[in-house]
Each structure stands twice: as C-alpha cells, then as structure tokens.
Write an enzyme that holds these catalytic residues in place. Structure first.
Site, PDB file in Angstrom:
ATOM      1  N   ARG A 160     -13.859 -30.809  -8.424  1.00  0.00           N
ATOM      2  CA  ARG A 160     -13.917 -32.072  -7.672  1.00  0.00           C
ATOM      3  C   ARG A 160     -14.272 -33.233  -8.579  1.00  0.00           C
ATOM      4  NH1 ARG A 160     -15.959 -32.234  -1.847  1.00  0.00           N
ATOM      5  NH2 ARG A 160     -17.696 -33.333  -2.783  1.00  0.00           N
ATOM      6  N   VAL A 179      -8.460 -34.407   1.630  1.00  0.00           N
ATOM      7  CA  VAL A 179      -8.623 -33.079   1.038  1.00  0.00           C
ATOM      8  C   VAL A 179      -9.882 -32.976   0.177  1.00  0.00           C
ATOM      9  CG1 VAL A 179      -6.136 -32.730   1.049  1.00  0.00           C
ATOM     10  CG2 VAL A 179      -7.226 -33.666  -0.991  1.00  0.00           C
ATOM     11  N   GLU A 180     -10.205 -31.747  -0.204  1.00  0.00           N
ATOM     12  CA  GLU A 180     -11.385 -31.424  -1.016  1.00  0.00           C
ATOM     13  C   GLU A 180     -12.658 -31.990  -0.409  1.00  0.00           C
ATOM     14  OE1 GLU A 180     -11.263 -31.813  -5.221  1.00  0.00           O
ATOM     15  OE2 GLU A 180      -9.253 -30.989  -5.399  1.00  0.00           O
ATOM     16  N   GLY A 181     -12.795 -31.855   0.887  1.00  0.00           N
ATOM     17  CA  GLY A 181     -13.932 -32.411   1.611  1.00  0.00           C
ATOM     18  C   GLY A 181     -13.551 -33.767   2.154  1.00  0.00           C
TER      19      GLY A 181
END
Length: 782
Positions: free
Chosen positions: A335, A457-459
């Site tokens: 991330r 995305v990715e949280g």
C-alpha cells in the site's frame, strides 16, 4: 496560618512519595487503576491484535509524541536509484510506454497487446521485487515506485499489470513465508513471467471487513497424485481480483477449519493463505469485471469443495491459520507503493499536459492559463502534485530502510488518491470540452473516469480515513497506549501490573508535558521553538508550527481517548478528523524533506509554500472539527482556549502565491521538469501529449511575433483586410509585408499544432455498436 501551610506541605509530600516511590505507588494507585482498566478494556480478537501489532512505527510516531526530532527526519537518506534501476527506468520502462496506445487498449482491444504482455514478462517487470538468486530484478521499493509512476502517465492497464505482481500477492508472501521448496519452484517462474499471479482476498460478503471472509476450507483426507493424503476442501467466491482472468497462479485467502482434529485439537485454525494453480480441478477463473473503462484484468474467481493438498498453503502446513498475520505484515509495503505511485503519476501527467494546454489554448486573445480562475485550478494542480510526489518518495524510501509503516501506508493511500481526484477534476475543468469528449486525442478523460478505482480499492477511502489512520495509529504510534493494553491483558497479573505501572505513569507525565508544551507554543505562536536541524530559512517557520501542532495533537488525542474511552472507535467522524491532523503533519513533513533533499531550489519554493500552507489550513480545520464535536463541552472549551488562545491563524495560500504556482506550470523550465519528472513524453505530434509539448514550444516562439501583429492591429494597419480575423490575422500581416516569411512560418506552425491540441474526435453515428453487441445470454452477473 502556619498550620495550614504545614498541612499543605505534608499533603504535597505524601502525594510525591505516593507517586515517586514505586512500591507505594503501585500498591496505592496503580493496582486499583489497573484492575479498573482491565475490566473496561474490550477484549481484542486475534485479527485485531495482528492488525495492531503488524508493521513498524516510523516518522508518524515522532509526530504522535508531540516533540518531533527534525534532525532525524532530515537524516533519513534521500531515496535514489541505482545505475541499473535508472537504466531500466530510462529504457525498458520508456519502451513499455511507447508500445502502448491507451485508446487502443481501452476502446478497441480491451486488453494490452500480446507483444506488450510478452515484453513485460521477458524484461522482468513482473518480478521486480524478486531477488536475483531466483532470477528477479531485486529492485528497491523506490525503483518500484518510480517505474509504476512512469507507467501510470501512459496507461492504467499497463501500470496495474506491473504493479499488482510486485505488490501484495504471491511473490511477496512467498519471499517472507514460503517454504524453500515453494520459493525454488515458484519464484523463478514468477520472475520470468511464466507464472502470472493474482491474490484473492475480497468476497461479496466481506469487502472492507476482510477478516470476516466467509470462504472456508475443511481439513480432510483425499486423493492427490494417486495416493491418499491429508488436504483440505476449499470453497470460495471472490470478486474484484486483479489479474484473476489471466492469472496462472492464484493466491487464495480463506478460513481453515479442522473439525476432525487431523492437525491437532484446534477446530478453527483461522485465516490461511494458499497458492493454487489456475488449472487445478475445480478452480473457476476467466470472467472479467469492467471497472470504469480501465482495461487491466480484473474479475471473479470461484471454487466449490476444491480438494488441494496442505502443501498448497504458503509456508506449508505449519503456517495454517497464520494468513491474517501474514497479510497484515505484508500489506503496508504494497500500500505504501502501489496506489500512491499510480495516482502521483496520473497527477504528474495532468500537471504537465494541462499546464501546457493552458498556455497553448487562448480565449479573448489571452492564454487561458493567465485567467485568474484558471490560475486557481492550476495552483491546486501544482501544489498537490508537489506534495503527493514528496509523500510517495519519502514513504517508498522508508520501505527501503526496512520499515513496514502500516499507519503511513494508510495515510498516503488515502491522501494521495484524494488529492489526485482534486488534481484530475481541476484538469478537466481547465481543458473543458476537450476533456469530456473521449477519443484518441483525449489525454485526460480516462484518468477522470478511473479516479474512483483508486479511491475504492486497497481499503476504501471512507474506511481508511474513518477507522484506520487514527483508529490504528492512536494505539500503534502512541508511546504508551499499546503497552498499557498489553499489560492489562497479560496472563501474568503480577508482571502485568508492573508493566502497567511503568506505562501508565509514563503516560501521565507525557500528557502533562504536552499540555505545558501546547500552552507555551500557542501563547508565543511557536516562534521561540528551536529547530534542531539546519533547514532552509524560509521554511523554518513551518517546522516551528509543526512542532506546535504535534504537541497539541498529542494532547487532543489523549484527551479524546480519556473522555470517550472505547466509544471513540465508534465515533468515526471524530476519529477521522484526528487522523486528518496526523496525516497533514506527515504530508507537510514529507514536503519539507523534499525541499531540503532537492537542494532548496528557490524556483520551486512557491510549490512548497502553497502545498504546506494548504495542508496547515486543512489541519486547523480538522482541529476545529474535533473541538466543535467533543461531547464534553467543558473539556472542548478548555482545549480550544489552550490550543488557539489567539484564534485561528492559519490561512489558505494567497492569490499571489497561487498565481506564482500557476505560472510555473505554463512556463517551460527546470521547475516544471522537476515537478513532472518521470512523465512519459511522446516525441511525435500524433500523440496528444506529444502535440502539447511541441505546441507549447511553438507558442513561446510565436509570442513575440504575435505581439508585433497585435501592435499592427492597434495602429489600424490591418483595417479593411478580410483576412484580419482571429484565425487568419497572420496571413493579413504577411500579405502586407509586416512580418517576414520566417516569422510567418513560425506562426503557421504554431497554429497547426494549436489546432491539433484543441481538436476533439468524432465517430460514426452508431459508434460501431453493431460490432460489439453481445447476446444477453452470454452476459453473467458476478
């Protein structure tokens, strides 16, 4: 009177003894507090504990402590590329960009061309993080970030196809947790591109709450390669899985159960990660999602009671149930690089192309970039891009220093993608109709369409801001809170009390010191605060302000946790605003470091000043948001007077500063080049960005000639000439000999390039719809 004084002295002495003498303090004060704290502290699940303890605390910890050590910040080495990495960026990455036509990818092929896929595999793009002993490139996190940034200035499909295999996925998990046999088998194949990886975590019923995934495996006996073995039957239904439609190796997260005790006495082993070949019997992949015309491969994957041996588990059977910890420990690095890099690349392209467009495109005989309304948008584009790139670089550098900054990764993921949304929106406003008509000539429309992907995305950003940045950061970064929690939950009550006693009273002293520091720096405006580092004189004030706000934030965070206790977790708005304060301090720190690392470039100072002042104003707003909404109004009133005794002094950047930033974007020069470093810049005018670059140079060359022609107009020398209109005025001037043939050629070339830049595409009446219609029976809902 003397008796009263004596009595007070005795009370103070007894209090000092009670606090200062550890055995007395522990028995009289710490033990009752410890017992009460243990009762009211909610029990943490294993997944919550793994999330809190994952990763490392880095510079954000300094900001949380209330007294940042600026010499430490500036001592972090500036991230740099090795000679091999720079060569790859300048050659292989540039060539990959040249091979891709984004309109062809997004509108005609719906995929990268086969020769591009082959090039990416052959050149090692999919194995950048894999060590050389396994055939990988062994590039640094910073090199990974730089490459993704460049690819993102060309095509999202290109960038994401390279980004995902090098981010959270099979390769990274194998490197950290795989068995020697798994590493030797898979890593060379991944490095060579023989295996294309995907990692399946998200399910329809557990998106943001990934720890609650319903996908499950049951330990059982079954047949594998002609013999009976202990394995697992796994059932899963995943979606939004990038590269799943083309993957050959599927990383899979599921909860593993052992109802018959084949592996021991524990029935619920926990989340487990496995590697499954795409052609393993029962694996269903190949369908695609359609994420806002972004043609990177993304789709669902499913399987029902798929039997697989325990050796498929990453790390082998010994790592069964360790998947969540594995994911949490690896997530921070991915991330920290993937979305910050891709969104920074998108913003660099916007700054470069929109800035050039604003100089080339004229209205009312004036470049649109010189209108104050457009300058305002250009200032945001330039200032945000400068800060985003600073945060991206510093955070990637932290990963190369061995950090796994879980809180920082959430900060840069959220704030870089949000700033990119602002940058691209502003870019679309500046280019107007050029931006809203899709086609090969549109350089920004796809970015505008696809911005929500990075937000989601990715949280998802709402979750990241509301629950993670402060919710995790308050415990992870605070010098005492996690220690207090661990002590309270220690199975050894005696040792737990001893640890709690040390942490609690350290915490109490920490609060008192920050309260005094907050009061002192607020009353003096922090002008007396020393900065223990050699910094640029015109930036020193920002270091002082950050020191002030760091102390105030530490005090406010502690007060909020004390007043609200466990309910603070549920008060997401307050938690989000506290996270905003920490985030803005981190972003300003990164910007200050960038300015120092790049040699205090005076020409770049407007970019640094604008972005820092904008962030400090946002920080002040976040303070206000917390103080105005704390339920205990007496505490809120007291804190407001302590933190802002003279009122709110942070202001938005001035109009003049904004104009200075805007001019940097529309004038070619070293500052514009540094701001947009890494952009892929096509050399041909047949490319929209290449046309802007050439048109900008032609516009500057033509401007003195234009001034000469305008002077002719003012004198009336062109009156009555039918060619003396906006488009053909140069023809009229040339016809009367007022400009030379060479000057006329310069203007005509500028006009041709300008027309290329401002043109929009048109298509057949039905847009070729009949060629793309798919029978309804072939469509399937994922």
């Amino acid at each position: 009177m003397n008796a009263v004084i004596l009595g007070l002295a005795v009370i103070v002495l007894l209090a000092a003894v009670a606090v200062g003498v550890r055995p007395i303090r522990r028995a009289l004060l710490s033990a009752p507090i410890f017992n009460l704290y243990s009762k009211v502290l909610p029990q943490m699940s294993d997944t919550e504990r793994d999330a809190l303890e994952a990763g490392t605390v880095w510079w954000e910890g300094e900001l949380f402590r209330g007294r940042p050590d600026w010499s430490r910040l500036l001592a972090y080495p500036r991230p740099r590329l090795t000679e091999e990495e720079q060569h790859f960026l300048d050659n292989q990455a540039e060539e990959a960009c040249r091979m891709v036509d984004d309109w062809n990818v997004t509108q005609e092929r719906y995929d990268l061309p086969a020769d591009v896929w082959n090039y990416l595999k052959a050149q090692g793009f999919l194995g950048m993080i894999i060590p050389k002993e396994y055939g990988g490139l062994a590039f640094s996190a910073y090199a990974h970030s730089e490459i993704v940034t460049k690819l993102s200035t060309r095509s999202s499909a290109l960038a994401v196809s390279v980004m995902v295999p090098n981010s959270l996925g099979p390769a990274e998990l194998l490197l950290h947790y795989g068995t020697d046999e798994q590493k030797k088998h898979y890593l060379p194949r991944l490095a060579r591109g023989e295996e294309v990886p995907a990692f399946a975590l998200t399910s329809p019923w557990a998106g943001s709450d990934a720890a609650a995934i319903p996908d499950s495996g049951i330990v059982c006996k079954g047949e594998w390669q002609g013999r009976e073995v202990i394995g697992m039957k796994v059932t899963w239904d995943k979606r939004y899985i990038t590269l799943a439609p083309v993957c050959t190796l599927l990383g899979l997260a599921f909860r593993l159960y052992d109802p018959d005790g084949l592996l021991g006495g524990k029935k619920d082993l926990g989340i487990t990660c496995a590697l499954v070949p795409h052609d393993h019997p029962g694996v269903d992949t190949g369908r695609r999602h359609f994420p806002l015309n972004a043609m990177f491969m993304n789709g669902p994957t499913r399987g029902t009671d798929v039997f697989m041996p325990l050796d498929f588990i990453i790390g082998g059977p010994a790592m069964a149930g360790q998947g969540w910890r594995m994911l949490m420990e690896c997530l921070a690095a991915g991330r920290s690089i993937s979305l910050p890099s891709s969104n920074t690349g998108m913003s660099k392209l916007t700054a470069r192309a929109v800035g050039g467009y604003a100089r080339v495109r004229s209205q009312f005989r004036t470049p649109v970039g010189k209108f104050e309304g457009v300058e305002e948008a250009l200032a945001r584009i330039g200032g945000h891009t400068y800060m985003m790139d600073a945060a991206r670089s510093m955070t990637a550098g932290a990963v190369d220093l061995g950090e796994k900054p879980s809180v920082v990764s959430a900060i840069v993921k959220y704030h870089v993608t949000e700033r990119a949304r602002q940058v691209v929106n502003d870019g679309m406003d500046v280019i107007g109709g050029k931006g809203i008509c899709l086609g090969p000539s549109n350089f920004l429309g796809r970015a505008y369409q696809q911005i929500p992907i990075g937000i989601t995305v990715e949280g998802a950003n709402i979750l990241t801001r509301s629950l993670i940045i402060f919710g995790q950061g308050a415990i992870r970064c605070h010098p005492y809170v996690l220690a207090e929690m661990q002590a309270a939950q220690s199975p050894d009550r005696r040792q737990g009390l001893a640890d709690f006693d040390q942490a609690f009273w350290g915490h109490a002293a920490f609060v008192v010191k920050n309260a005094l520091r907050t009061a002192g720096t607020a009353l003096t405006g922090a002008r007396h605060v020393g900065v223990n580092a050699d910094v640029a004189p015109d930036m020193k004030r920002y270091y002082q302000l950050l020191s002030r706000y760091s102390a105030a934030f530490a005090l406010l965070a502690d007060t909020a946790m004390l007043v609200l206790g466990g309910s603070l977790k549920r008060r997401e708005r307050l938690s989000a605003r506290l996270g905003d304060i920490l985030s803005q301090m981190y972003l300003v720190s990164a910007t200050l470091k960038r300015f120092e690392d790049e040699g205090r470039q005076a020409a770049d100072a407007p970019l640094a000043h604008w972005s820092i002042q904008d962030a400090l104003f946002k920080l002040q707003q976040a303070f206000d948001g917390v103080l105005e909404n704390l339920p205990n109004r007496a505490v809120a009133w007291s804190l407001a007077r302590l933190i802002f005794p003279w009122g709110r002094r942070q202001a938005l950047p001035s109009d003049q500063l904004g104009q200075d930033v805007a001019r940097l974007l529309i004038h070619p020069g070293a500052t514009r080049d540094r701001l947009t470093a890494g952009c892929h810049l096509p050399a041909t005018e047949q490319e929209p960005v290449g046309a802007i670059e050439q048109a900008l140079a032609a516009t500057l060359e033509a401007e003195p000639i234009e001034a000469k022609i305008r002077e002719l107009e003012k004198r009336g020398a062109l009156d009555g000439n039918p060619q003396a209109n906006v488009r053909d005025i140069a023809d009229a001037a040339f016809a009367i000999g007022a400009i030379t043939a060479e000057e006329y050629a310069v203007v005509k070339r500028r006009n041709r390039l300008r027309d290329t830049v401002v043109k929009v595409d048109d298509f057949a009446f039905d847009f070729g719809a009949q060629d793309h219609i798919e029978p309804a029976a072939e469509r399937k809902v994922a």
